[in-house]
Design an enzyme around this catalytic site. Structure first.
Site, PDB file in Angstrom:
ATOM      1  N   GLU A 195      75.651  78.740  34.473  1.00 45.01           N
ATOM      2  CA  GLU A 195      76.906  78.667  35.213  1.00 45.01           C
ATOM      3  C   GLU A 195      76.897  79.787  36.237  1.00 45.01           C
ATOM      4  O   GLU A 195      76.086  80.710  36.158  1.00 45.01           O
ATOM      5  CB  GLU A 195      78.106  78.805  34.269  1.00 45.01           C
ATOM      6  CG  GLU A 195      78.205  80.132  33.525  1.00 45.01           C
ATOM      7  CD  GLU A 195      78.880  81.260  34.295  1.00 45.01           C
ATOM      8  OE1 GLU A 195      79.722  80.969  35.166  1.00 45.01           O
ATOM      9  OE2 GLU A 195      78.557  82.425  34.026  1.00 45.01           O
ATOM     10  N   HIS A 227      83.204  80.217  34.636  1.00 46.47           N
ATOM     11  CA  HIS A 227      84.378  81.015  34.982  1.00 46.47           C
ATOM     12  C   HIS A 227      85.579  80.080  35.161  1.00 46.47           C
ATOM     13  O   HIS A 227      86.027  79.794  36.274  1.00 46.47           O
ATOM     14  CB  HIS A 227      84.119  81.811  36.255  1.00 46.47           C
ATOM     15  CG  HIS A 227      83.150  82.941  36.080  1.00 46.47           C
ATOM     16  ND1 HIS A 227      81.818  82.742  35.765  1.00 46.47           N
ATOM     17  CD2 HIS A 227      83.322  84.286  36.172  1.00 46.47           C
ATOM     18  CE1 HIS A 227      81.213  83.921  35.685  1.00 46.47           C
ATOM     19  NE2 HIS A 227      82.106  84.868  35.910  1.00 46.47           N
ATOM     20  N   SER A 246      79.771  85.868  31.666  1.00 47.73           N
ATOM     21  CA  SER A 246      79.550  86.398  33.000  1.00 47.73           C
ATOM     22  C   SER A 246      78.464  87.468  32.951  1.00 47.73           C
ATOM     23  O   SER A 246      77.353  87.212  32.507  1.00 47.73           O
ATOM     24  CB  SER A 246      80.858  86.932  33.597  1.00 47.73           C
ATOM     25  OG  SER A 246      80.713  87.184  34.984  1.00 47.73           O
TER      26      SER A 246
END
Length: 356
Positions: free
Chosen positions: A258, A326, A151
């Site tokens: 992502e 995630h 992230s």
């Protein structure tokens, strides 16, 4: 004559004040990035094992409650690790886990500490780009260790690889329970390193009459095979690095991406930024993992349509849907390691071990 002396005195006073202000400003300025930006050599950290000491840091945001930090420590201890807490691990400053300099200090200290074998990030959130100018890249290069997170940690992983050549790891954070899938991927990369293994292939689905895999489907965007070192992670963080001294070189790389909770038009905008900045033209291939909760509403394009629209005209292999993002079943992807993207057969293969 007196007017001339007064003028000279005023000029000297102004010059001294300017000099003092400049010195104060320079003292508070962030240091410039070290290590040759054109560094070519790859550095592999040592593999992890039970009994190792793991440094736990919070380079971005913190948890809401201290007990979540204690939970993360217990997760790490379950591997047989000893855990060394960052000095500022319990600090909170709104959406940040303390000041920029303190968060950077913990990163530098964990790399410098000879008793620490690897480094886990507590969580992502927001804030890792702010600490990049305060990291000691010379120190990091001389003390290579596995750094793990995802992230917002994307900025940290790619900056360290870009400045030093150290392989870093886009993988689970400390404050999560590892699923069977997550655990196997993590240990295959960092505990029992293997080459020629699939990265991010969805878990096996037991086909039954009237049932087929729905959630973890792989979508071929562009056919072909590519070889290159892996870079990437969270799309929004990769965009934030563009034009900075901490951006990785995209030339002949395989980019994996992502994101989470982004509307399709925002994903479109970020991919467009990468495209018109010329970054995508340099790549060997692209893997887009999961875009979790990136829901299309109204007359919006879907994420699949956005990816086909923005990446489909590139003359390189592009594959969508691997277990990167995630999600509970998260693959560990080594930033800086060599891989083969066989988009035609829907596989991303690690072609070397990522640790020594």
């Amino acid at each position: 004559m007196s007017q001339r002396r007064a003028f000279i005195k005023a000029m000297l006073t102004s010059a001294i004040a300017t000099s003092l202000f400049s010195n104060i400003s320079n003292a508070n300025a962030a240091p410039k990035a070290s290590i040759n930006p054109d560094v070519k050599s790859q550095i592999k950290p040592k593999r992890l094992k039970a009994g190792d000491t793991i440094g736990l840091i919070t380079p971005s945001s913190n948890t809401r409650e201290d007990e979540e930090i204690h939970f993360a420590i217990d997760v790490l201890k379950s591997f047989g690790f000893k855990v060394k807490q960052g000095k500022y691990i319990f600090e909170r400053k709104g959406y940040l886990a303390g000041s920029d300099k303190n968060r950077a200090w913990d990163v530098n200290n964990m790399f410098e500490d000879k008793s620490v074998d690897g480094i886990f990030c507590l969580r992502g959130g927001y804030g890792s780009p702010q600490i990049l100018p305060y990291l000691d890249y010379e120190l990091i290069a001389k003390n290579p260790k596995a750094l793990i997170g995802y992230s917002d940690i994307t900025a940290l992983l790619n900056a360290i690889y870009a400045r030093t050549g150290l392989v870093t790891f886009h993988g689970p954070i400390a404050k999560q329970n590892f699923t069977e899938y997550t655990l196997k991927s993590f240990k295959d990369i960092l505990f029992n390193p293997k080459a020629n293994i699939d990265l991010g292939t969805p878990p096996l689905f037991e086909t039954k009459e009237g049932q087929a895999e729905k959630d973890n489907r792989l979508t071929l965007i562009n056919q072909g095979v590519a070889h290159g070192q892996l870079i990437g992670g969270n799309l929004s963080l990769m965009v934030k690095l563009i034009g900075t001294p901490f951006e990785p070189d995209y030339t002949n790389k395989i980019l994996f991406l992502e994101d989470v909770e982004e509307a399709p038009y925002r994903v479109d905008g970020m991919l467009t930024h990468l495209k018109i900045s010329g970054r995508l033209d340099k790549l060997a291939g692209i893997v887009f993992g999961k875009c979790t909760d990136c829901t299309a509403t109204g007359n919006s394009l879907s994420i699949e349509e956005v990816i086909k629209e923005r990446l489909g005209d590139l003359n390189i292999p592009v594959l969508k849907g691997l277990m990167i993002g995630h999600i509970d079943d998260i693959a560990t992807i080594p930033v800086g390691a060599m891989a083969k993207l066989d988009a035609t057969n829907k596989r991303l293969i690690l072609t070397e071990t990522a640790v020594s």
